[in-house]
Design a protein around this motif. Sequence first.
Motif, PDB file in Angstrom:
ATOM      1  N   ASP A  28       1.153  -1.088   0.168  1.00 28.13           N
ATOM      2  CA  ASP A  28      -0.165   0.140  -0.173  1.00 28.13           C
ATOM      3  C   ASP A  28       1.386   1.196   0.049  1.00 28.13           C
ATOM      4  OD1 ASP A  28       1.282   0.043   1.804  1.00 28.13           O
ATOM      5  OD2 ASP A  28      -1.179  -0.016   3.748  1.00 28.13           O
ATOM      6  N   GLY A  29       2.351   1.097   0.332  1.00 25.93           N
ATOM      7  CA  GLY A  29       3.284   2.659  -0.066  1.00 25.93           C
ATOM      8  C   GLY A  29       2.696   3.176   1.399  1.00 25.93           C
ATOM      9  N   VAL A  30       2.132   2.573   2.202  1.00 30.74           N
ATOM     10  CA  VAL A  30       1.812   3.420   3.959  1.00 30.74           C
ATOM     11  C   VAL A  30       2.920   2.428   4.624  1.00 30.74           C
ATOM     12  CG1 VAL A  30       0.420   4.534   5.367  1.00 30.74           C
ATOM     13  CG2 VAL A  30      -0.061   4.495   3.094  1.00 30.74           C
ATOM     14  N   SER A  31       2.062   1.344   4.836  1.00 30.96           N
ATOM     15  CA  SER A  31       3.317   0.057   5.787  1.00 30.96           C
ATOM     16  C   SER A  31       3.649  -0.969   5.568  1.00 30.96           C
ATOM     17  CB  SER A  31       1.812   0.711   7.475  1.00 30.96           C
ATOM     18  OG  SER A  31       0.780   0.304   6.947  1.00 30.96           O
ATOM     19  N   ASP A  32       3.036  -1.136   4.032  1.00 34.65           N
ATOM     20  CA  ASP A  32       2.784  -2.648   4.005  1.00 34.65           C
ATOM     21  C   ASP A  32       4.264  -2.532   3.688  1.00 34.65           C
ATOM     22  OD1 ASP A  32       0.190  -2.714   4.118  1.00 34.65           O
ATOM     23  OD2 ASP A  32      -0.498  -3.182   2.135  1.00 34.65           O
ATOM     24  N   SER A 204      -3.169 -13.413  11.269  1.00 37.11           N
ATOM     25  CA  SER A 204      -2.299 -12.472  10.942  1.00 37.11           C
ATOM     26  C   SER A 204      -1.568 -11.757  10.631  1.00 37.11           C
ATOM     27  CB  SER A 204      -1.894 -12.146  12.469  1.00 37.11           C
ATOM     28  OG  SER A 204      -2.286 -12.971  13.615  1.00 37.11           O
ATOM     29  N   VAL A 205      -0.396 -12.744   9.802  1.00 32.82           N
ATOM     30  CA  VAL A 205       0.960 -12.176   9.152  1.00 32.82           C
ATOM     31  C   VAL A 205       0.749 -13.277   7.912  1.00 32.82           C
ATOM     32  CG1 VAL A 205       2.026 -11.002  10.694  1.00 32.82           C
ATOM     33  CG2 VAL A 205       2.417 -13.240  10.289  1.00 32.82           C
ATOM     34  N   SER A 221       4.755  -6.809   7.522  1.00 36.25           N
ATOM     35  CA  SER A 221       3.864  -6.160   8.693  1.00 36.25           C
ATOM     36  C   SER A 221       3.607  -5.444   8.353  1.00 36.25           C
ATOM     37  CB  SER A 221       5.195  -5.794   8.639  1.00 36.25           C
ATOM     38  OG  SER A 221       4.712  -5.271   9.340  1.00 36.25           O
ATOM     39  N   SER A 222       2.041  -5.218   8.975  1.00 37.82           N
ATOM     40  CA  SER A 222       0.705  -4.380   8.565  1.00 37.82           C
ATOM     41  C   SER A 222      -0.032  -4.715   6.881  1.00 37.82           C
ATOM     42  CB  SER A 222       1.200  -2.729   7.930  1.00 37.82           C
ATOM     43  OG  SER A 222       0.370  -1.893   8.009  1.00 37.82           O
ATOM     44  N   MET A 223       0.117  -6.265   6.321  1.00 44.09           N
ATOM     45  CA  MET A 223      -0.580  -7.266   5.426  1.00 44.09           C
ATOM     46  C   MET A 223      -2.174  -7.367   5.979  1.00 44.09           C
ATOM     47  SD  MET A 223       2.550  -7.214   3.173  1.00 44.09           S
ATOM     48  CE  MET A 223       2.567  -7.681   1.310  1.00 44.09           C
ATOM     49  N   THR A 224      -2.385  -7.233   4.958  1.00 43.94           N
ATOM     50  CA  THR A 224      -3.665  -8.779   5.550  1.00 43.94           C
ATOM     51  C   THR A 224      -4.216  -9.461   4.476  1.00 43.94           C
ATOM     52  OG1 THR A 224      -5.238  -6.815   3.006  1.00 43.94           O
ATOM     53  CG2 THR A 224      -5.463  -6.172   6.075  1.00 43.94           C
ATOM     54  N   SER A 226      -6.175  -9.761   2.222  1.00 41.11           N
ATOM     55  CA  SER A 226      -6.814  -9.252   0.996  1.00 41.11           C
ATOM     56  C   SER A 226      -5.569  -9.114   0.026  1.00 41.11           C
ATOM     57  CB  SER A 226      -7.819  -8.548   1.236  1.00 41.11           C
ATOM     58  OG  SER A 226      -7.345  -7.464   1.594  1.00 41.11           O
TER      59      SER A 226
END
Lengths: 234, 73
Positions: A28-32, A204-205, A221-224, A226
């Motif tokens: 996502d360019g934010v936290s992934d 979770s990860v 990290s921070s990924m879902t 989807s």
Amino acid sequence: MYLYTNGIFSSSVEAVIPFSNNYSFEYDGVSDYVDLGTNSNLVFLGNKSVSVWLNFTDSGGYRVALNFGSDAYGIYSTAGKIAFYHKNTSNAYKDIIATTTTNDGQWHHYLGVNDGTNLKLYIDGVLDNSNTNGSNGTTLNAGARIGARWNNLSLFSGLIDEPAIFNTDQSANASAIGSTTPTDLTQYNPLGWWRSENSTWNGSVWSVTDSGSGLNNGTSSSMTLSSRSTDVPT
Amino acid sequence: MTYTILDISELNNIDYSEIPNHSPNTVRTSLNGLQFIIKYEVKPSFITDETEYTHSEILSIVSGSDWTEDIDI
């Protein structure tokens, strides 16, 4: 193969699982990002090649798709172009930026090569640019990431598929690896190869298996759930 | 996906089981360390009147100098 056991012949067939590529990961360019750890075997001297399929539209500067060590080498996007970078034997940052703009929302393959003398960047199997910024490299280590720099900043926005690294010069295989669709890299003996295909979600990860040396599995990290996409190079 | 920016004082107070960041270690913090970003698909119970951002909106925000390092390498 035939086996003879207790007077009985029997046969066995080795199952060969055909190569398939049904998934990529979206960052996502934010936290992934995916943390590949700090194993020193990823940061080495000598020839090296980095192969990856990317699909992005971002036009910002310095978005890191792959990073190994303390900027020891990797791939980033800047102003809609892809660059291959490394730190030389004096730990000076050197790179080569593509001549072609590729932030068109389509899949493209990128192969960065450092042959000790030259840096070369292939796009879709064709040499796009080269210079004499190559060197033996550095072993400065700070961790490896997919989708971010080692410090978890400069994050990449877009889809990443089939990232792989080699401790060899893969120039001769640029067309075979990148001119059509992703292929089985086993024959090229990758040092690291992180397949979305071989990743598992534990609730979770994502655990991202290293299909190269097997020594550097990653954790998202921070990924879902989807974050794994069915949008792949075709 | 929806994004929200929170004050750093909330970093250890929110319920990470409600968001995909899962822990304080995986959130994106501003360069001055005063704010952090969380994301979610389902609005967490601890989010009330904070401003929410779309992906494109938060990408624009993190592209600014408060969130993106000035690379000197």
